[in-house]
Design a protein around this motif. Structure first.
Motif, PDB file in Angstrom:
ATOM      1  N   GLN A 229       0.825  -1.203   0.000  1.00  0.00           N
ATOM      2  CA  GLN A 229       0.000   0.000   0.000  1.00  0.00           C
ATOM      3  C   GLN A 229       0.860   1.254   0.000  1.00  0.00           C
ATOM      4  OE1 GLN A 229      -2.185  -0.956   3.668  1.00  0.00           O
ATOM      5  NE2 GLN A 229      -1.299   0.896   4.575  1.00  0.00           N
ATOM      6  N   HIS A 230       0.238   2.355  -0.406  1.00  0.00           N
ATOM      7  CA  HIS A 230       0.965   3.626  -0.480  1.00  0.00           C
ATOM      8  C   HIS A 230      -0.023   4.757  -0.219  1.00  0.00           C
ATOM      9  CE1 HIS A 230       4.294   6.214  -1.696  1.00  0.00           C
ATOM     10  NE2 HIS A 230       3.393   6.984  -2.262  1.00  0.00           N
ATOM     11  N   THR A 231       0.451   5.757   0.542  1.00  0.00           N
ATOM     12  CA  THR A 231      -0.409   6.895   0.903  1.00  0.00           C
ATOM     13  C   THR A 231       0.058   8.161   0.202  1.00  0.00           C
ATOM     14  OG1 THR A 231      -0.897   5.933   3.055  1.00  0.00           O
ATOM     15  CG2 THR A 231      -1.254   8.300   2.839  1.00  0.00           C
ATOM     16  N   LEU A 232      -0.890   8.895  -0.358  1.00  0.00           N
ATOM     17  CA  LEU A 232      -0.610  10.153  -1.061  1.00  0.00           C
ATOM     18  C   LEU A 232      -1.228  11.308  -0.300  1.00  0.00           C
ATOM     19  CD1 LEU A 232      -1.638   8.658  -4.435  1.00  0.00           C
ATOM     20  CD2 LEU A 232       0.626   9.616  -4.038  1.00  0.00           C
ATOM     21  N   GLU A 233      -0.423  12.346  -0.097  1.00  0.00           N
ATOM     22  CA  GLU A 233      -0.932  13.558   0.553  1.00  0.00           C
ATOM     23  C   GLU A 233      -1.657  14.419  -0.481  1.00  0.00           C
ATOM     24  OE1 GLU A 233      -0.698  14.103   3.804  1.00  0.00           O
ATOM     25  OE2 GLU A 233       0.343  12.185   3.989  1.00  0.00           O
ATOM     26  N   PRO A 234      -2.522  15.344  -0.002  1.00  0.00           N
ATOM     27  CA  PRO A 234      -3.180  16.257  -0.943  1.00  0.00           C
ATOM     28  C   PRO A 234      -2.130  17.030  -1.758  1.00  0.00           C
ATOM     29  CG  PRO A 234      -4.092  16.508   1.271  1.00  0.00           C
ATOM     30  CD  PRO A 234      -2.918  15.566   1.384  1.00  0.00           C
ATOM     31  N   GLY A 235      -2.457  17.329  -2.998  1.00  0.00           N
ATOM     32  CA  GLY A 235      -1.576  18.162  -3.821  1.00  0.00           C
ATOM     33  C   GLY A 235      -0.454  17.403  -4.503  1.00  0.00           C
ATOM     34  N   MET A 236      -0.355  16.090  -4.298  1.00  0.00           N
ATOM     35  CA  MET A 236       0.711  15.317  -4.941  1.00  0.00           C
ATOM     36  C   MET A 236       0.196  14.736  -6.262  1.00  0.00           C
ATOM     37  SD  MET A 236       2.219  13.250  -1.626  1.00  0.00           S
ATOM     38  CE  MET A 236       3.480  12.371  -2.525  1.00  0.00           C
ATOM     39  N   TRP A 237       0.899  15.060  -7.346  1.00  0.00           N
ATOM     40  CA  TRP A 237       0.529  14.472  -8.635  1.00  0.00           C
ATOM     41  C   TRP A 237       0.681  12.947  -8.575  1.00  0.00           C
ATOM     42  CZ3 TRP A 237      -2.075  17.209 -11.862  1.00  0.00           C
ATOM     43  CH2 TRP A 237      -1.753  18.535 -12.172  1.00  0.00           C
ATOM     44  N   HIS A 238      -0.234  12.244  -9.197  1.00  0.00           N
ATOM     45  CA  HIS A 238      -0.096  10.786  -9.311  1.00  0.00           C
ATOM     46  C   HIS A 238      -0.936  10.275 -10.471  1.00  0.00           C
ATOM     47  CE1 HIS A 238      -3.479  11.572  -6.583  1.00  0.00           C
ATOM     48  NE2 HIS A 238      -4.009  10.426  -6.952  1.00  0.00           N
TER      49      HIS A 238
END
Ligand code: ZN
Length: 178
Positions: free
Chosen positions: A134-143
Motif C-alpha cells: 500500500q501507499h499513501t498520497l498527501e493532498p496536492g501530490m501528482w499521481h
C-alpha cells in the motif's frame, strides 16, 4: 458510454473482483460505477469502482482496474477556506498496480503508455503495488496509475473526497462529478 458498454464493463469488473475473493452484495455489483472521464476511451483511460463509504469525513472504495487501464495524472488539491484536500491510500488486493508519483524518475517503467497519451504525465517515480502493498498520497501530490497485464483490484481509503475538485494534468479531462 451507452448502457451496453456500461454493462460489459461491469461484467469485466466483476471478473476481477471474483479473483480478489472480496465479497460484494448483489446491489453493489449491479451499481458498479464505470468511469471514463468523458474521454470515450474506457479501455485505455478509465476505472470501475464500488463505493463503501462516502461521508463528510471519510471515503472507501474498491477499484477494479482492467488490464493496462490507466487513471491519468491528477491530484487532490487543498481547497479554499483551509480545507485539506483528499488524502488517499491505495492497497493492492489482487493483480499489480503501477503507481507514479513525484520523485526520481524510474528507468524503463512498467506502465505502457499508448502513443496518443504520451506527454500527458510529468511524474515517473514508480511504485509497484502487489497484493498487500500500500501507499499513501498527501493532498496536492501528482499521481497516475496503470494496472498490469491481468488488471488489479485496489482498495482506496481516503479522507473526504471532493471528486469534482480533482485537478487533471491534462485539462481536457473532466473530473468526476457527484
Ligand atoms: Zn487520486
Amino acid at each position: 458510454m451507452n448502457l451496453d458498454q456500461i454493462e460489459k464493463a461491469r461484467k469485466q469488473a466483476i471478473e476481477l473482483y471474483k479473483q480478489s475473493k472480496i465479497f460484494f452484495t448483489k446491489e453493489e455489483l449491479e451499481n458498479i460505477a464505470v468511469i471514463d472521464l468523458s474521454l470515450g476511451d474506457f479501455y485505455n483511460i478509465g476505472v470501475t469502482l464500488v463505493t463503501y463509504v462516502d461521508t463528510d469525513r471519510v471515503g472507501a472504495r474498491e477499484l477494479a482496474i482492467l488490464p493496462r487501464q490507466t487513471v491519468p495524472q491528477h491530484m487532490h488539491p487543498n481547497l479554499e477556506g483551509g480545507i485539506k484536500g483528499k488524502e488517499e491510500t491505495f492497497r493492492c488486493r489482487w493483480g499489480e498496480l503501477y503507481l507514479y508519483v513525484d520523485g526520481p524518475k524510474t528507468d524503463n517503467i512498467k506502465a505502457k503508455i499508448p502513443e496518443k497519451y504520451q506527454g500527458k504525465s510529468t511524474v515517473f517515480h514508480e511504485i509497484v503495488l502487489k497484493p498487500g502493498d500500500q501507499h499513501t498520497l498527501e493532498p496536492g501530490m501528482w499521481h497516475w496509475f496503470q494496472a498490469g497485464d491481468e488488471g488489479a483490484v485496489v482498495s482506496e481509503f481516503t479522507s473526504k473526497a471532493y471528486d469534482d475538485k480533482d485537478v487533471f494534468y491534462d485539462r481536457s479531462l473532466t473530473p468526476v462529478s457527484k
